[in-house]
Design a protein around this motif. Sequence first.
Motif, PDB file in Angstrom:
ATOM      1  N   UNK A  54      38.854  51.206  43.609  1.00 26.54           N
ATOM      2  CA  UNK A  54      39.479  50.168  44.427  1.00 26.54           C
ATOM      3  C   UNK A  54      39.588  48.907  43.586  1.00 26.54           C
ATOM      4  N   UNK A  55      40.801  48.362  43.514  1.00 19.71           N
ATOM      5  CA  UNK A  55      41.069  47.229  42.626  1.00 19.71           C
ATOM      6  C   UNK A  55      40.760  45.900  43.329  1.00 19.71           C
ATOM      7  N   UNK A  56      40.226  44.976  42.556  1.00 22.55           N
ATOM      8  CA  UNK A  56      40.073  43.606  43.014  1.00 22.55           C
ATOM      9  C   UNK A  56      41.412  42.935  42.732  1.00 22.55           C
ATOM     10  N   UNK A  57      42.127  42.488  43.750  1.00 23.45           N
ATOM     11  CA  UNK A  57      43.460  41.934  43.501  1.00 23.45           C
ATOM     12  C   UNK A  57      43.452  40.627  42.716  1.00 23.45           C
ATOM     13  N   UNK A  58      42.329  39.906  42.740  1.00 23.55           N
ATOM     14  CA  UNK A  58      42.239  38.648  41.988  1.00 23.55           C
ATOM     15  C   UNK A  58      40.773  38.228  41.865  1.00 23.55           C
ATOM     16  N   UNK A  59      40.542  37.178  41.100  1.00 18.67           N
ATOM     17  CA  UNK A  59      39.174  36.674  40.887  1.00 18.67           C
ATOM     18  C   UNK A  59      38.528  36.198  42.178  1.00 18.67           C
ATOM     19  N   UNK A  60      39.296  35.548  43.026  1.00 14.72           N
ATOM     20  CA  UNK A  60      38.728  35.028  44.275  1.00 14.72           C
ATOM     21  C   UNK A  60      38.109  36.152  45.095  1.00 14.72           C
ATOM     22  N   UNK A  61      38.785  37.258  45.196  1.00 12.29           N
ATOM     23  CA  UNK A  61      38.247  38.399  45.935  1.00 12.29           C
ATOM     24  C   UNK A  61      36.998  38.924  45.243  1.00 12.29           C
ATOM     25  N   UNK A  62      37.060  39.074  43.942  1.00  9.08           N
ATOM     26  CA  UNK A  62      35.915  39.569  43.171  1.00  9.08           C
ATOM     27  C   UNK A  62      34.672  38.719  43.409  1.00  9.08           C
ATOM     28  N   UNK A  63      34.849  37.403  43.331  1.00  9.56           N
ATOM     29  CA  UNK A  63      33.692  36.511  43.426  1.00  9.56           C
ATOM     30  C   UNK A  63      33.143  36.359  44.844  1.00  9.56           C
ATOM     31  N   UNK A  64      33.786  36.961  45.839  1.00 10.37           N
ATOM     32  CA  UNK A  64      33.133  37.021  47.152  1.00 10.37           C
ATOM     33  C   UNK A  64      32.081  38.123  47.170  1.00 10.37           C
ATOM     34  N   UNK A  65      32.186  39.054  46.245  1.00 14.71           N
ATOM     35  CA  UNK A  65      31.242  40.184  46.163  1.00 14.71           C
ATOM     36  C   UNK A  65      30.233  40.032  45.031  1.00 14.71           C
ATOM     37  N   UNK A  66      30.639  39.447  43.907  1.00 13.03           N
ATOM     38  CA  UNK A  66      29.798  39.383  42.702  1.00 13.03           C
ATOM     39  C   UNK A  66      29.807  37.983  42.109  1.00 13.03           C
ATOM     40  N   UNK A  67      28.750  37.655  41.372  1.00  2.96           N
ATOM     41  CA  UNK A  67      28.637  36.319  40.782  1.00  2.96           C
ATOM     42  C   UNK A  67      29.136  36.258  39.344  1.00  2.96           C
ATOM     43  N   UNK A  68      29.223  37.417  38.669  1.00  3.46           N
ATOM     44  CA  UNK A  68      29.698  37.430  37.282  1.00  3.46           C
ATOM     45  C   UNK A  68      30.211  38.830  36.961  1.00  3.46           C
ATOM     46  N   UNK A  69      30.575  39.034  35.694  1.00  2.00           N
ATOM     47  CA  UNK A  69      31.137  40.315  35.267  1.00  2.00           C
ATOM     48  C   UNK A  69      30.134  41.153  34.464  1.00  2.00           C
ATOM     49  N   UNK A  70      28.878  40.806  34.520  1.00  2.00           N
ATOM     50  CA  UNK A  70      27.882  41.435  33.656  1.00  2.00           C
ATOM     51  C   UNK A  70      27.674  42.922  33.933  1.00  2.00           C
ATOM     52  N   UNK A  71      28.016  43.388  35.103  1.00  2.00           N
ATOM     53  CA  UNK A  71      27.792  44.792  35.453  1.00  2.00           C
ATOM     54  C   UNK A  71      29.025  45.683  35.246  1.00  2.00           C
ATOM     55  N   UNK A  72      30.121  45.110  34.762  1.00  3.17           N
ATOM     56  CA  UNK A  72      31.345  45.884  34.577  1.00  3.17           C
ATOM     57  C   UNK A  72      31.175  46.866  33.423  1.00  3.17           C
ATOM     58  N   UNK A  73      31.440  48.137  33.690  1.00  3.46           N
ATOM     59  CA  UNK A  73      31.378  49.192  32.671  1.00  3.46           C
ATOM     60  C   UNK A  73      32.772  49.451  32.135  1.00  3.46           C
ATOM     61  N   UNK A  74      32.884  49.553  30.823  1.00  4.41           N
ATOM     62  CA  UNK A  74      34.156  49.858  30.180  1.00  4.41           C
ATOM     63  C   UNK A  74      34.226  51.365  29.969  1.00  4.41           C
ATOM     64  N   UNK A  75      35.294  51.967  30.474  1.00  2.00           N
ATOM     65  CA  UNK A  75      35.523  53.395  30.247  1.00  2.00           C
ATOM     66  C   UNK A  75      36.851  53.541  29.519  1.00  2.00           C
TER      67      UNK A  75
END
Length: 179
Positions: A54-75
Amino acid sequence: MRKFIFAGILFAMTLAMTGAIALPGDAATLVSGDLIKGQSFSSVYYYAENGKRYVFPNEKTYFTWYTDFSEVKIITDAELAAIQIGGNVTYKPGYKMIKITTADKVYAVEGGGVIRWVKTEEAAETLYGLNWNDWIDDVPDGFFTNYREGQSIEFASDYSKTQQSTLYYTINHDKGFVY
């Protein structure tokens, strides 16, 4: 269109600056709840219980769920492409209010992408404080279709931010994959 491209570039730059760039992972080791992105793409996805992304359509949506990008896994891009897209992530219930860019109605967000029109300033102030206007994000018209309208909120007692954030504390809960 330019705003969207510019926002995508800023999103990618933020990912790079926050250290979200990592060595490629292995899609076989993904677990429900992982945040993923491909090697060549800036979009971040939530890997859900149903095996879809499921895609985060923008940063604003992302930051309602998470505080940073530290947990993003690159595949790898191939691994990402093999995972079917399930849809878009919506705002975290109870976190912020939203409105469409071309209208003035302000909505509180409930689980499952349900939005409820907050009919009065008094209700908004009781729910989100004296600076309730600071708790409103504009959602681009194209993403507003990710939401469906529920019952209006006439009084603050018609809605509980705490209950919404407690019931829908992960995207899997918000999408109805776990209860």
